[in-house]
Structure formats: structure tokens, C-alpha cells
Write an enzyme that holds these catalytic residues in place. Structure first.
Site, PDB file in Angstrom:
ATOM      1  CB  SER A 112      38.909  17.189  39.018  1.00  0.00           C
ATOM      2  OG  SER A 112      38.309  16.942  37.766  1.00  0.00           O
ATOM      3  NE  ARG A 113      38.402  14.863  32.681  1.00  0.00           N
ATOM      4  CZ  ARG A 113      37.075  14.785  32.836  1.00  0.00           C
ATOM      5  NH1 ARG A 113      36.568  14.234  33.899  1.00  0.00           N
ATOM      6  NH2 ARG A 113      36.280  15.259  31.888  1.00  0.00           N
ATOM      7  CE1 TYR A 160      35.580  23.035  23.558  1.00  0.00           C
ATOM      8  CE2 TYR A 160      36.734  23.203  21.459  1.00  0.00           C
ATOM      9  CZ  TYR A 160      36.767  23.112  22.840  1.00  0.00           C
ATOM     10  OH  TYR A 160      37.967  23.105  23.500  1.00  0.00           O
ATOM     11  CB  ALA A 164      30.212  29.309  18.314  1.00  0.00           C
ATOM     12  CB  THR A 165      31.731  28.177  23.488  1.00  0.00           C
ATOM     13  OG1 THR A 165      32.725  27.151  23.341  1.00  0.00           O
ATOM     14  CG2 THR A 165      30.338  27.588  23.329  1.00  0.00           C
ATOM     15  CE  LYS A 166      36.965  26.145  24.978  1.00  0.00           C
ATOM     16  NZ  LYS A 166      37.380  26.365  26.375  1.00  0.00           N
TER      17      LYS A 166
END
Ligand code: NAP
Length: 252
Positions: free
Chosen positions: A15-16, A157, A159-161
Site C-alpha cells: 500500500s505504501r 527487528y 533478529a527477525t531480519k
């Protein structure tokens, strides 16, 4: 770059920001595009779809939560019924709510892993049987240089990546024999809503601009070319890789 046939590309978080630019860039590159985002972003999502159709490509707008297996399964099933195939998946949806690890609450930690990591896993799992059966697929996961580096207030963040980079490498090895490539892009600082929120003061903007080799921060369009490369015939022998797209902010 040239390409040999029209592909159907599925872009999450479209959406953006970076997702919107990728969706429009892929339409310009000759793809029909499935644009997906949360139901709360429907109005903006429809605008991305309009931009795709204005380029003469077909657009399919879908409201869904990448962290919900039920949503992911239902949406992929509906898209396959409507569009007939999915050639390209760009896992772009993501969240970042900065916090020191010491102060981070459990719900925020879980939400980051649910969207940023589980979302990528669920989307890949949903499209892969179809791609493998057709013996063709191109998956691009939007990770982050944070996943290689990690910095204060972004530990969860990052760690998620880092996990997305690892999922990319393992998926690539598990599905390569069936003609599917899986690569990741690690953007640096990109001036989107997320990027701007994450940069606090003007002094920080100046600092990060100065330590970037190209002496500027990124725009969402800066991510489009690398996505087009990974999905193009030019990258047929490239899989399991993570490419920094950061203007020379980080080098490992
Ligand atoms: P953004 O402007 O915040 O856009 C992200 C989009 O994803 C939003 O529309 C968001 O909707 C949507 N989204 C969030 N959770 C979702 C879910 N569960 N299901 C479906 N859609 C969801 O962020 P951006 O800067 O364009 O970032 C895009 C990707 O690039 C992210 O994966 C991000 O981690 C990565 N990245 C960004 C930067 C940067 O500097 N901007 C750097 C490195 C990597 P809501 O707003 O409603 O949540």
C-alpha cells in the site's frame, strides 16, 4: 534488462513505501501484479492497484495479514483461481517499533517475529507447491542490513531480519532443484514512513547521510532495480543470496 514473458508477481505490504514502489516498478517491468496489505490500508492499496493498471498491466488487490496462516492460504488460493499462476513473490510486509531490548515487552517481540519472519515463512510455504509443480518461481525477501549488523533499539527487528536471511538460504537449497530461486535484499536506510520514523532528528539524518558512501539516504525506488534483477532471466543462476541495497552504508 530484458525479459521473455509476462510474469504474475505478488507483492506484500504494497500500500505504501518500498512495497508500493516495487509493485509499480514490476508493472513497468512487464508484470501483472497482486498487491496485498492489511485491510486497514485498503484505500492506499487500491491506489497502488490503480497505478499498476495505469501502466497497462493487470492488478489484483487483496486485503490480508501475512502473519495469519488462514489469510495467507485463502489469498494465495484466490489469486491462483483468478490469475492462474504466481511466478514471483516479493515478501516485503514488515514492521519496526524501536525499543531497547531491556525495555521491550513480549507482545512487541512476538509481533515482529509474527510479521517479519513468520509472514515470510507462511507466504513461501503457500506459493511453493504451485511454483515447484510449474518448475518455475522467483522469490525475493526484503530483509535489512539490520539483519547483518544489528543496532541499539532494533535488536528484535534485526533478529527477525537475520532469520529472513537464513530462511532465504535454506529455502533456496530446498527448492532449487524445482526451478525456484530465493534471494533476499537488505535495504539500508530508505525514506519511507518506517525509515523516517526510525530516524529521529535532523542531526541523525545528517549523520547517516555522511557515513553512507553515496552521501544520500535511499528512496523506495532504489530497491526496485535489484528486485527486477532477481526475477529476471539475467539472474537465473543466482539463488540463496542476500544483496545489500544501501548506498554503501554497510559492506559485509
Ligand atoms: P512501511 O512504509 O511501514 O510499509 C510497510 C507496509 O507493510 C505497510 O503498508 C504495513 O501496513 C504493511 N504491513 C505491516 N504488517 C503487515 C501484515 N501483517 N500483513 C500485511 N501487510 C503488513 O515500511 P517500508 O519502509 O516500506 O518497509 C518495507 C520493507 O522493507 C519492510 O520489510 C522493512 O522491514 C524493510 N526495510 C525497510 C527499511 C527502511 O529504511 N525503510 C530498511 C530496511 C528494510 P501497516 O502500516 O498498516 O502496518
Amino acid at each position: 534488462m530484458t525479459d521473455t514473458h509476462t510474469k504474475v508477481a505478488f507483492v506484500t505490504g504494497a500500500s505504501r513505501g518500498i512495497g508500493r514502489s516495487i509493485a509499480i516498478g514490476l508493472a513497468r517491468f512487464g508484470c501483472d501484479v497482486v498487491v496485498a496489505d492489511l485491510a486497514s490500508e485498503r484505500a492506499a492499496l487500491d491506489k497502488t492497484a490503480e497505478a499498476v493498471t495505469a501502466l497497462g498491466r493487470r492488478a489484483y488487490a487483496k486485503s490480508m495479514d501475512v502473519a495469519s496462516k488462514a489469510d495467507v492460504t485463502a489469498t494465495v488460493t484466490a489469486v491462483l483461481a483468478e490469475a492462474g499462476r504466481i511466478d514471483v513473490l516479493v515478501n516485503n510486509a514488515g514492521i519496526l517499533k524501536p525499543s531497547l531490548l531491556q525495555d521491550l515487552d513480549e507482545a512487541t517481540f512476538d509481533a515482529h517475529f509474527d510479521v517479519n519472519t513468520k509472514g515470510v515463512f507462511l507466504m513461501c510455504q503457500a506459493v511453493l507447491p504451485h511454483m515447484r509443480a510449474r518448475r518455475f518461481g522467483r522469490i525475493v525477501n526484503i530483509a535489512s542490513v539490520a539483519g547483518r549488523k544489528g543496532s541499539p533499539t532494533q535488536g528484535h527487528y534485526a533478529a527477525t531480519k537475520a532469520a529472513v536471511i537464513t530462511l532465504t538460504r535454506v529455502f533456496a537449497q530446498e527448492v532449487g532443484m524445482d526451478g525456484v530461486t530465493v534471494n533476499a535484499i537488505c535495504p539500508g536506510i530508505i525514506l519511507t514512513e518506517m525509515g523516517r520514523n526510525n530516524l529521529g532528528s535532523e542531526a541523525e539524518v545528517r549523520y547517516w547521510t555522511d557515513v553512507t558512501a553515496l552521501k544520500r539516504l535511499g528512496e523506495p525506488e532504489d530497491v526496485v532495480g535489484p528486485v527486477c534483477f532477481f526475477i529476471s532471466d539475467q539472474a537465473d543462476f543466482v539463488t540463496g543470496q542476500a544483496l545489500n541495497v544501501c548506498g554503501g552504508l554497510f559492506f559485509d
